[in-house]
Design a protein around this motif. Structure first.
Motif, mmCIF file in Angstrom:
data_model
loop_
_atom_site.group_PDB
_atom_site.id
_atom_site.type_symbol
_atom_site.label_atom_id
_atom_site.label_comp_id
_atom_site.label_asym_id
_atom_site.label_seq_id
_atom_site.Cartn_x
_atom_site.Cartn_y
_atom_site.Cartn_z
ATOM 1 N N ARG A 17 -4.826 2.117 9.461
ATOM 2 C CA ARG A 17 -3.978 1.617 10.484
ATOM 3 C C ARG A 17 -4.548 1.980 11.735
ATOM 4 O O ARG A 17 -3.855 2.062 12.792
ATOM 5 C CB ARG A 17 -2.613 2.437 10.620
ATOM 6 C CG ARG A 17 -1.727 1.803 9.214
ATOM 7 C CD ARG A 17 -0.323 2.388 9.304
ATOM 8 N NE ARG A 17 0.745 1.943 8.242
ATOM 9 C CZ ARG A 17 0.504 2.556 7.112
ATOM 10 N NH1 ARG A 17 -0.214 3.545 6.891
ATOM 11 N NH2 ARG A 17 1.242 2.239 6.064
ATOM 12 N N TRP A 20 0.307 -4.495 8.381
ATOM 13 C CA TRP A 20 -0.330 -4.098 9.663
ATOM 14 C C TRP A 20 -1.581 -4.595 10.007
ATOM 15 O O TRP A 20 -1.720 -5.177 11.248
ATOM 16 C CB TRP A 20 -0.584 -2.416 9.459
ATOM 17 C CG TRP A 20 -1.577 -2.057 10.716
ATOM 18 C CD1 TRP A 20 -0.725 -1.266 11.781
ATOM 19 C CD2 TRP A 20 -2.741 -1.962 11.022
ATOM 20 N NE1 TRP A 20 -1.797 -0.982 12.641
ATOM 21 C CE2 TRP A 20 -2.911 -1.184 12.054
ATOM 22 C CE3 TRP A 20 -3.638 -2.303 10.332
ATOM 23 C CZ2 TRP A 20 -4.222 -0.949 12.679
ATOM 24 C CZ3 TRP A 20 -5.173 -2.105 10.742
ATOM 25 C CH2 TRP A 20 -5.421 -1.545 11.925
ATOM 26 N N GLU A 51 1.857 -2.164 2.967
ATOM 27 C CA GLU A 51 1.992 -1.861 4.396
ATOM 28 C C GLU A 51 0.795 -1.977 5.135
ATOM 29 O O GLU A 51 0.916 -2.567 6.333
ATOM 30 C CB GLU A 51 2.802 -0.599 4.446
ATOM 31 C CG GLU A 51 4.027 -0.537 3.671
ATOM 32 C CD GLU A 51 4.350 1.035 3.307
ATOM 33 O OE1 GLU A 51 3.811 2.082 3.829
ATOM 34 O OE2 GLU A 51 5.475 1.287 2.907
ATOM 35 N N ARG A 52 -0.378 -1.553 4.784
ATOM 36 C CA ARG A 52 -1.521 -1.635 5.475
ATOM 37 C C ARG A 52 -1.763 -3.168 5.542
ATOM 38 O O ARG A 52 -2.504 -3.678 6.720
ATOM 39 C CB ARG A 52 -2.553 -0.709 4.898
ATOM 40 C CG ARG A 52 -2.386 0.530 5.146
ATOM 41 C CD ARG A 52 -3.473 1.442 4.187
ATOM 42 N NE ARG A 52 -4.806 1.103 4.740
ATOM 43 C CZ ARG A 52 -5.917 1.722 4.015
ATOM 44 N NH1 ARG A 52 -5.510 2.893 2.989
ATOM 45 N NH2 ARG A 52 -7.019 1.270 4.063
ATOM 46 N N GLU A 58 -10.063 -3.002 9.702
ATOM 47 C CA GLU A 58 -9.415 -1.692 9.649
ATOM 48 C C GLU A 58 -10.475 -0.626 9.381
ATOM 49 O O GLU A 58 -11.227 -0.974 8.531
ATOM 50 C CB GLU A 58 -8.225 -1.819 8.424
ATOM 51 C CG GLU A 58 -7.655 -0.550 8.391
ATOM 52 C CD GLU A 58 -6.579 -0.368 7.261
ATOM 53 O OE1 GLU A 58 -5.759 0.650 7.409
ATOM 54 O OE2 GLU A 58 -6.496 -1.472 6.597
ATOM 55 N N GLN A 118 -2.072 -7.200 13.437
ATOM 56 C CA GLN A 118 -3.089 -7.043 14.570
ATOM 57 C C GLN A 118 -3.906 -8.327 14.861
ATOM 58 O O GLN A 118 -4.325 -8.731 15.843
ATOM 59 C CB GLN A 118 -4.294 -5.981 13.871
ATOM 60 C CG GLN A 118 -3.793 -4.687 13.645
ATOM 61 C CD GLN A 118 -2.516 -4.031 14.656
ATOM 62 O OE1 GLN A 118 -2.891 -3.720 15.608
ATOM 63 N NE2 GLN A 118 -1.623 -3.772 13.879
#
Length: 440
Positions: free
Chosen positions: A146, A207, A203-204, A140, A211
């Motif tokens: 994100r 995410w 939340e990240r 990231e 990915q």
């Protein structure tokens, strides 16, 4: 007649090299096909790790620690050193040289800590798997939450390609989540532990795993996803809740890969039986360190007690009973069987430990493949399967004062310094006969 001979010789000189190239290409293709066939999409079956067709597989591996998330003790530094984690190092390099130069230096470090010679050595230790600890910012963009870094997949792709070429499996281990999942330096940022109280960080991380799952969902070289390494900064109940959420997010994208559920100091009871929570193809992960961190003294006795369940019902047997009740396999993600022991004994305990775990159908990986020191050598106390050799020191370097050239030189030296390998571990891991060390 002479002309015909000369023509024949000329044709031979022309065609034979072409034939050799063609045969070489065919051989290479056959070899690659064989290697690809050797990688099966792994899954679970009861308490066992198995291949896609249900055949058992014995995964024996090593951690590639300090590569994609620095742990400064693995380069000779004390735990209380002024710079002892990735966040502090990056801040110092940013202040001294600027962000772009810091990024270049980090790449230089990563390009040299693990190189082709390391990948070539790993199977020589009788291993067929690597656990790959990495930090969130490998993927990231730290300046654009994100968003993927432009080079987001470079190092994971390199590792998977190198492993594939050697018939190795890879376990992807999120060793450092954004905000840190504990206070330890090996989360990347010592003393933070902000992951559990910051919904944004959770939340990240969700995410991030989406990915990863999207990129590797069809790749059989990837054996499993390790959601969070040693997530000890919260309660066991919150860990189970967060893990279920991450599991669900991954399963929306990747229905097949094994997902690892981390142990907690309070145990794994808060998870419940995975199947009853709609979870499939999961494995529990624990890190047993007999002889270290207050768990007895290094030696045969502490390992014997752990592997042979002394006192009765403890040690390995306790985990066997837990896994049977949960109908789930286990992954010994980190253990250290040779440090502070004489060479021969360390090699025997390493082999005995791997064999004991494999007998249960569990995967295991030692910590760690490579550890260097300021002086070099120091074979007995070193935690690495490889280390800088005697007579090839890597003296302490103060990153807050060292010149740019000196830092570059050190990082490059990590890739070229001569090694001393732990020969007795290699000998026993490759031996046809298992050691009789712990036989009744």
């Amino acid at each position: 007649m002479g002309a015909l001979v000369r023509i024949g010789c000329t044709l031979g000189r022309t065609l034979l090299p072409l034939l050799a190239v063609l045969l070489g290409q065919l051989g290479a293709s056959a070899s690659m096909a064989g290697q690809e066939a050797a990688h099966s999409m792994l899954r679970t079956q009861g308490t066992q790790w198995v291949q896609s067709d249900g055949r058992p597989i014995q995964l024996k591996g090593a951690n590639l620690g300090n590569w994609l998330l620095p742990e400064f003790w693995m380069m000779g530094y004390a735990d209380h050193a002024a710079i002892n984690d990735q966040c502090t190092l990056q801040a110092v390099l940013d202040q001294r040289f600027g962000f772009q130069e810091r990024e270049r230096l980090i790449r230089l470090f990563r390009d040299n800590w693990i190189t082709t010679r390391d990948w070539d050595l790993i199977p020589q230790f009788g291993l067929n798997m690597v656990r790959l600890p990495f930090i969130w910012s490998l993927i990231e963009d730290e300046k654009k939450p994100r968003h993927l870094r432009p080079d987001a997949w470079h190092y994971l792709d390199v590792a998977i390609a190198q492993a594939k070429a050697r018939g190795l499996y890879v376990i992807l281990d999120l060793h450092g989540a954004v905000g840190s999942q504990g206070k330890e330096h090996h989360s990347g940022c010592a003393g933070q532990n902000l992951y559990w109280t910051t919904p944004e960080y959770q939340e990240r991380t969700d995410w991030l795993w989406r990915q990863i799952a999207a990129r590797y969902k069809d790749n059989p070289v990837v054996a499993a996803y390790g959601l969070l390494n040693e997530p000890w900064g919260s309660t066991d109940v919150q860990l189970a809740e967060v893990s279920r959420k991450l599991y669900a997010s991954i399963r929306e994208i990747d229905p097949r890969h094994i997902i690892l559920l981390a142990d907690h100091p309070k145990g794994i009871g808060a998870y419940g039986k995975p199947r009853e929570h709609g979870m499939h193809n999961v494995v529990f992960e624990t890190h047993p360190y007999p002889g270290h961190f207050g768990w007895g003294k290094p030696g045969a006795e502490v390992h014997r007690n752990w592997l042979q369940c002394v006192p009765a019902g403890s040690g390995l047997c306790a985990w066997k009973d837990r896994m049977a009740a949960l109908d789930t396999p286990l992954f010994l993600g980190e253990f250290q069987p040779w440090a502070d022991l004489e060479d021969e004994l360390g090699g025997q305990i390493t082999r005995a430990s791997f064999d004991a775990y494999a007998q249960q159908g569990w995967a295991a990986s030692v910590w760690s493949f490579k550890v260097v020191s300021f002086k070099g050598g120091q074979l007995k106390s070193n935690w690495g399967l490889v280390m800088n050799a005697d007579g090839h020191p890597l003296p302490e370097l103060d990153f807050s004062k060292a010149s740019l050239k000196d830092i570059e030189t050190r990082f490059k030296r990590f890739g070229t310094v001569p090694y001393r390998t732990r020969a007795e571990v290699m000998k026993w891991m490759r031996s046809d006969a298992a050691p009789a060390l712990f036989e009744p």
